[in-house]
Design a protein around this motif. Sequence first.
Motif, mmCIF file in Angstrom:
data_model
loop_
_atom_site.group_PDB
_atom_site.id
_atom_site.type_symbol
_atom_site.label_atom_id
_atom_site.label_comp_id
_atom_site.label_asym_id
_atom_site.label_seq_id
_atom_site.Cartn_x
_atom_site.Cartn_y
_atom_site.Cartn_z
ATOM 1 N N ALA A 1 3.316 -16.572 -6.745
ATOM 2 C CA ALA A 1 2.228 -15.613 -6.543
ATOM 3 C C ALA A 1 2.681 -14.237 -6.236
ATOM 4 C CB ALA A 1 1.471 -16.252 -5.473
ATOM 5 N N ASP A 2 1.935 -13.092 -6.293
ATOM 6 C CA ASP A 2 2.478 -11.791 -5.737
ATOM 7 C C ASP A 2 2.064 -11.959 -4.295
ATOM 8 O OD1 ASP A 2 2.880 -11.285 -8.350
ATOM 9 O OD2 ASP A 2 1.294 -9.607 -8.612
ATOM 10 N N THR B 1 7.539 -15.195 -0.859
ATOM 11 C CA THR B 1 6.275 -14.658 -1.237
ATOM 12 C C THR B 1 5.521 -13.699 -0.020
ATOM 13 O OG1 THR B 1 5.855 -16.269 -2.834
ATOM 14 C CG2 THR B 1 4.013 -14.887 -2.201
ATOM 15 N N PRO B 2 5.359 -12.538 -0.434
ATOM 16 C CA PRO B 2 4.681 -11.721 0.622
ATOM 17 C C PRO B 2 3.549 -12.244 1.267
ATOM 18 C CG PRO B 2 5.404 -10.369 -0.981
ATOM 19 C CD PRO B 2 5.658 -11.730 -1.623
ATOM 20 N N VAL B 3 3.213 -12.108 2.493
ATOM 21 C CA VAL B 3 2.165 -12.783 3.393
ATOM 22 C C VAL B 3 1.134 -11.884 3.971
ATOM 23 C CG1 VAL B 3 1.442 -14.541 5.053
ATOM 24 C CG2 VAL B 3 3.648 -14.509 3.730
ATOM 25 N N ALA C 1 5.346 -8.557 5.147
ATOM 26 C CA ALA C 1 4.195 -9.655 5.848
ATOM 27 C C ALA C 1 3.379 -8.462 6.655
ATOM 28 C CB ALA C 1 4.651 -10.613 6.590
ATOM 29 N N GLU C 2 1.969 -8.897 6.587
ATOM 30 C CA GLU C 2 1.060 -8.048 7.408
ATOM 31 C C GLU C 2 0.391 -8.987 8.389
ATOM 32 O OE1 GLU C 2 -1.018 -4.705 6.862
ATOM 33 O OE2 GLU C 2 0.287 -3.662 5.345
ATOM 34 N N VAL C 3 0.476 -9.110 9.855
ATOM 35 C CA VAL C 3 -0.306 -10.314 10.473
ATOM 36 C C VAL C 3 -1.488 -9.537 11.151
ATOM 37 C CG1 VAL C 3 0.019 -11.562 12.284
ATOM 38 C CG2 VAL C 3 2.138 -11.188 10.977
ATOM 39 N N LEU C 4 -2.497 -9.919 10.825
ATOM 40 C CA LEU C 4 -3.971 -9.296 11.294
ATOM 41 C C LEU C 4 -4.653 -10.140 12.298
ATOM 42 C CD1 LEU C 4 -5.316 -8.248 7.807
ATOM 43 C CD2 LEU C 4 -3.799 -6.851 9.037
ATOM 44 N N THR C 5 -4.720 -9.320 13.196
ATOM 45 C CA THR C 5 -5.185 -10.274 14.621
ATOM 46 C C THR C 5 -5.734 -9.111 15.472
ATOM 47 O OG1 THR C 5 -5.036 -11.774 16.226
ATOM 48 C CG2 THR C 5 -3.303 -10.174 16.013
ATOM 49 N N ALA D 1 -4.158 -4.786 2.729
ATOM 50 C CA ALA D 1 -2.945 -5.495 3.255
ATOM 51 C C ALA D 1 -2.245 -6.021 2.230
ATOM 52 C CB ALA D 1 -2.973 -6.180 4.485
ATOM 53 N N VAL D 2 -3.085 -6.858 1.202
ATOM 54 C CA VAL D 2 -2.597 -7.290 -0.028
ATOM 55 C C VAL D 2 -2.042 -6.337 -1.064
ATOM 56 C CG1 VAL D 2 -3.380 -8.637 -1.889
ATOM 57 C CG2 VAL D 2 -4.070 -9.430 0.135
ATOM 58 N N VAL D 3 -2.920 -5.157 -1.005
ATOM 59 C CA VAL D 3 -2.030 -4.224 -2.016
ATOM 60 C C VAL D 3 -0.796 -3.552 -1.419
ATOM 61 C CG1 VAL D 3 -2.437 -1.773 -2.942
ATOM 62 C CG2 VAL D 3 -4.409 -3.492 -2.670
ATOM 63 N N ARG D 4 -0.547 -3.484 0.000
ATOM 64 C CA ARG D 4 0.725 -3.060 0.571
ATOM 65 C C ARG D 4 1.500 -3.872 0.311
ATOM 66 N NH1 ARG D 4 -3.244 -0.792 4.414
ATOM 67 N NH2 ARG D 4 -2.941 -2.869 5.630
ATOM 68 N N VAL D 5 1.605 -5.252 0.591
ATOM 69 C CA VAL D 5 2.643 -6.084 0.451
ATOM 70 C C VAL D 5 2.918 -6.839 -0.797
ATOM 71 C CG1 VAL D 5 2.234 -6.763 2.984
ATOM 72 C CG2 VAL D 5 1.550 -8.154 1.361
ATOM 73 N N ALA D 6 2.065 -6.928 -1.740
ATOM 74 C CA ALA D 6 2.427 -7.829 -2.783
ATOM 75 C C ALA D 6 3.649 -6.889 -3.741
ATOM 76 C CB ALA D 6 1.140 -7.498 -3.579
#
Length: 361
Positions: free
Chosen positions: A277-278, A296-298, A318-322, A352-357
Amino acid sequence: MTSLVPLPVHPAAHRAGVDDPDWTAMARVLVVRPDNVGDVIMTVPALRALRAAAPQARIDLLASPAGAAAAPLVPEVDDVVVASVSWQRLPGPVADEDADPDAELVATLAGRRYDAAVILTSFSQSPWPAALLCRRAGIGIRIGTSKEFGGDALTHWVPAPPDGGHQVDRGLEVLAAVGVPSRGVDLAVTVPITDHPAPAGRYVVVAPGASCPSRRWSPERFATAGRGIAGRGWTVVVTGTAKEADLVARAAAGVPGAVTLVGELDLAGLADLVAGADAAVVNNSGGAHLADAVGTPVVELFAGTEEVGQYAPRTVRAEVLTRPVACSPCRQLVCPFDQECLDIAPERVVDAVVRVARART
């Protein structure tokens, strides 16, 4: 006059005068980590270090039925002892209060004649129940870390690492204290080639499940994010276990071209899927650590049940969102409030997906 009882010494003092184990002389070593898949994956660096220190030894893993699924991905593990240990079970009705819940496990471990047991725990878990069980099984060297005193159940009582440290570092620090140097902190696992066909083209894996409700972002928000991800050109693959069928269906609702995989993949198949996966969009669950381990980026929706610094992916983008909340870390299975810690807008996930993929050529 009443005599005074000596206070237990600090673990660092307890270690004074105790020789490090001779790892090169051992034939069988047991690593104890009887919790979830993600916890076992985060044990990989410790297992790698132990394998290098004791290349001649057979290294077995004591794991829960859930955690044992990760063992085939870890070449450092020779065999798995699968058990639902008493100290990891939730309180509930007891069928026979006089029965010893771990008697069969003690007999199994005794029959395997381990030279040493390495007990790995999070900062909020105690090593003492496992240490007592290993002593009953006749395991002569028992290594673990704890802030509280538990007598001589541990032969090597390691000073507790800082509470806020990452779980990977915690395991490595325990081993370093008994003469086992680190061999790196990456979570690399073996990704098997499976017969499950991957979606054509570029795709993002979405895993809306988690071990308990308090860790799950709303499936409706997953669906909204999925529609945004699909709108950016990715195929969205929503996956989960058979028990998560309803969750998967809700998370895939209205997502154009979504592929749903419910109960079709074992952990090896999931690793293969995620590796291609991207990016992966997951809760703070085993899926985050699996993605980290296969490169795989997360994008991780991180509930306030735990502290981010103890579990966050560190080897991939990775980007952790909280959202910070006063009640975190709560370690609740079900949130008694409205999951304010997971009040994350789906648009933030898409961005975030766009940034890490990872880019594809």
